[in-house]
Scaffold this motif. Structure first.
Motif, PDB file in Angstrom:
ATOM      1  N   GLU A   1       0.867  -1.183   0.000  1.00 43.78           N
ATOM      2  CA  GLU A   1       0.000   0.000   0.000  1.00 43.78           C
ATOM      3  C   GLU A   1       0.898   1.225   0.000  1.00 43.78           C
ATOM      4  N   ALA A   2       0.415   2.308  -0.534  1.00 47.58           N
ATOM      5  CA  ALA A   2       1.182   3.552  -0.549  1.00 47.58           C
ATOM      6  C   ALA A   2       1.326   4.099   0.867  1.00 47.58           C
ATOM      7  N   GLY A   3       2.491   4.644   1.170  1.00 48.86           N
ATOM      8  CA  GLY A   3       2.756   5.255   2.469  1.00 48.86           C
ATOM      9  C   GLY A   3       2.394   6.733   2.463  1.00 48.86           C
ATOM     10  N   VAL A   4       1.127   7.029   2.336  1.00 49.10           N
ATOM     11  CA  VAL A   4       0.632   8.401   2.233  1.00 49.10           C
ATOM     12  C   VAL A   4       0.622   9.060   3.609  1.00 49.10           C
ATOM     13  N   HIS A   5       1.070  10.320   3.681  1.00 44.06           N
ATOM     14  CA  HIS A   5       1.009  11.067   4.938  1.00 44.06           C
ATOM     15  C   HIS A   5      -0.386  11.647   5.137  1.00 44.06           C
ATOM     16  N   MET A   6      -0.923  11.423   6.338  1.00 43.22           N
ATOM     17  CA  MET A   6      -2.251  11.910   6.714  1.00 43.22           C
ATOM     18  C   MET A   6      -2.081  12.905   7.864  1.00 43.22           C
ATOM     19  N   PRO A   7      -2.979  13.867   7.987  1.00 41.43           N
ATOM     20  CA  PRO A   7      -2.873  14.801   9.113  1.00 41.43           C
ATOM     21  C   PRO A   7      -2.927  14.058  10.452  1.00 41.43           C
ATOM     22  N   ILE A   8      -2.128  14.525  11.407  1.00 42.85           N
ATOM     23  CA  ILE A   8      -2.102  13.918  12.740  1.00 42.85           C
ATOM     24  C   ILE A   8      -3.509  13.927  13.324  1.00 42.85           C
ATOM     25  N   GLY A   9      -3.911  12.799  13.876  1.00 43.75           N
ATOM     26  CA  GLY A   9      -5.241  12.657  14.472  1.00 43.75           C
ATOM     27  C   GLY A   9      -6.276  12.086  13.522  1.00 43.75           C
ATOM     28  N   THR A  10      -5.943  12.003  12.232  1.00 43.08           N
ATOM     29  CA  THR A  10      -6.869  11.436  11.251  1.00 43.08           C
ATOM     30  C   THR A  10      -7.085   9.955  11.546  1.00 43.08           C
TER      31      THR A  10
ATOM     32  N   TYR B   1       6.942   2.841  24.733  1.00 43.87           N
ATOM     33  CA  TYR B   1       5.738   3.671  24.762  1.00 43.87           C
ATOM     34  C   TYR B   1       4.580   2.924  25.400  1.00 43.87           C
ATOM     35  N   GLN B   2       3.979   3.531  26.415  1.00 44.24           N
ATOM     36  CA  GLN B   2       2.786   2.959  27.037  1.00 44.24           C
ATOM     37  C   GLN B   2       1.561   3.178  26.154  1.00 44.24           C
ATOM     38  N   GLY B   3       1.589   4.196  25.349  1.00 42.47           N
ATOM     39  CA  GLY B   3       0.517   4.484  24.415  1.00 42.47           C
ATOM     40  C   GLY B   3       1.083   5.320  23.279  1.00 42.47           C
ATOM     41  N   LEU B   4       0.916   4.881  22.079  1.00 37.86           N
ATOM     42  CA  LEU B   4       1.410   5.600  20.912  1.00 37.86           C
ATOM     43  C   LEU B   4       0.443   5.311  19.781  1.00 37.86           C
ATOM     44  N   GLU B   5      -0.102   6.364  19.205  1.00 33.65           N
ATOM     45  CA  GLU B   5      -1.036   6.153  18.102  1.00 33.65           C
ATOM     46  C   GLU B   5      -0.339   5.441  16.946  1.00 33.65           C
ATOM     47  N   ARG B   6      -1.072   4.535  16.338  1.00 35.88           N
ATOM     48  CA  ARG B   6      -0.524   3.719  15.263  1.00 35.88           C
ATOM     49  C   ARG B   6      -0.002   4.542  14.092  1.00 35.88           C
ATOM     50  N   GLY B   7      -0.608   5.660  13.811  1.00 36.97           N
ATOM     51  CA  GLY B   7      -0.168   6.503  12.698  1.00 36.97           C
ATOM     52  C   GLY B   7       1.275   6.953  12.827  1.00 36.97           C
ATOM     53  N   TYR B   8       1.767   7.071  14.067  1.00 33.98           N
ATOM     54  CA  TYR B   8       3.175   7.416  14.289  1.00 33.98           C
ATOM     55  C   TYR B   8       4.069   6.210  14.027  1.00 33.98           C
TER      56      TYR B   8
ATOM     57  N   TYR C   1       1.014   9.119   9.884  1.00 36.39           N
ATOM     58  CA  TYR C   1       1.216  10.538  10.192  1.00 36.39           C
ATOM     59  C   TYR C   1       2.563  11.009   9.641  1.00 36.39           C
ATOM     60  N   PRO C   2       2.717  12.322   9.407  1.00 36.55           N
ATOM     61  CA  PRO C   2       3.975  12.831   8.853  1.00 36.55           C
ATOM     62  C   PRO C   2       5.128  12.836   9.865  1.00 36.55           C
ATOM     63  N   THR C   3       4.841  12.587  11.130  1.00 37.46           N
ATOM     64  CA  THR C   3       5.847  12.560  12.196  1.00 37.46           C
ATOM     65  C   THR C   3       6.026  11.129  12.661  1.00 37.46           C
ATOM     66  N   TRP C   4       7.267  10.741  12.963  1.00 39.30           N
ATOM     67  CA  TRP C   4       7.515   9.415  13.503  1.00 39.30           C
ATOM     68  C   TRP C   4       7.971   9.550  14.950  1.00 39.30           C
ATOM     69  N   ALA C   5       7.830   8.469  15.688  1.00 40.86           N
ATOM     70  CA  ALA C   5       8.179   8.459  17.106  1.00 40.86           C
ATOM     71  C   ALA C   5       9.688   8.316  17.291  1.00 40.86           C
ATOM     72  N   GLY C   6      10.182   8.853  18.398  1.00 40.91           N
ATOM     73  CA  GLY C   6      11.600   8.730  18.732  1.00 40.91           C
ATOM     74  C   GLY C   6      11.988   7.283  18.915  1.00 40.91           C
ATOM     75  N   TRP C   7      13.177   6.921  18.420  1.00 44.09           N
ATOM     76  CA  TRP C   7      13.689   5.557  18.483  1.00 44.09           C
ATOM     77  C   TRP C   7      14.190   5.205  19.883  1.00 44.09           C
ATOM     78  N   ASP C   8      14.439   3.918  20.097  1.00 44.37           N
ATOM     79  CA  ASP C   8      15.015   3.411  21.350  1.00 44.37           C
ATOM     80  C   ASP C   8      14.145   3.760  22.549  1.00 44.37           C
ATOM     81  N   ARG C   9      12.832   3.664  22.380  1.00 42.32           N
ATOM     82  CA  ARG C   9      11.927   4.051  23.449  1.00 42.32           C
ATOM     83  C   ARG C   9      10.851   3.003  23.670  1.00 42.32           C
TER      84      ARG C   9
END
Length: 189
Positions: free
Chosen positions: A37-46, A71-78, A61-69
């Motif tokens: 599937e295409a890796g299309v960027h969607m607005p955060i929260g979409t 996360y207790q909760g992280l939206e899948r879009g990140y 989402y257009p932002t990715w999560a910091g590495w080596d961490r």
């Protein structure tokens, strides 16, 4: 026996080929290839619909999560964006808690080889994420761009999946993302 709600079809040379899921490790481990599937960027929260659960490819989402961490909760879009950069996301779903499983996943990250392409303080492109949206029968998953390993418990195969699927995203980048609410994983000296 666990069944998954999707079948993967890929077109090659004009023919449709079904790629069956493969059993790996213990704990009813299953590796599945997810259709491109295409890796299309969607607005955060979409709200984004993915073709697999957990997601392994597609819009994010257009932002990715910091590495080596961790996360207790992280939206899948990140974290899908982290996959696009060639990372591995180790997931767990334990409504009653499972500190031993979390520690085992953290150990997979701690024992992974240092990635020489990473910038700054980033050691490698891996995350540990609690994901309560996974199917109820899935306690542990490992995800790379286009592939998903799911299991009913922790199995050492998670480390093998991470090693063989690392740096397989369409964008081979190892600069850090946004730390969000993730706790840095401590590494041995």
């Amino acid at each position: 026996m666990r069944l998954f709600p999707f079948v993967v079809l890929l077109a090659a040379c004009g023919d449709d080929h079904v790629i069956p899921p493969e059993d790996f490790g213990g704990c009813d481990g299953l590796v599945e290839q997810v259709a491109n599937e295409a890796g299309v960027h969607m607005p955060i929260g979409t709200g984004i619909k993915w073709s697999s659960n957990p997601p392994a490819i597609g819009a994010h989402y257009p932002t990715w999560a910091g590495w080596d961490r961790n996360y207790q909760g992280l939206e899948r879009g990140y974290y899908v964006h982290n996959l696009e950069h060639g990372g591995i996301v180790l997931l767990y779903n334990c409504p009653a808690g499972c500190p031993d499983v979390v520690e085992s996943l953290l150990d997979v990250v701690r024992t992974a080889k240092v990635d020489p392409t990473c910038e700054g303080s980033v050691r490698n492109r891996m995350l540990v994420v609690q994901d309560p949206l996974m199917p109820a029968e899935v306690q542990v998953a490992a995800v790379s761009w286009g592939q998903v390993y799911t299991a009913t418990c922790f199995d050492p195969y998670v480390a093998t999946f991470a090693k063989t699927r690392y740096r397989r995203g369409p964008e081979d980048l190892c600069n850090d993302g946004v730390p969000m609410s993730g706790a840095l994983i401590t590494f041995p000296p």
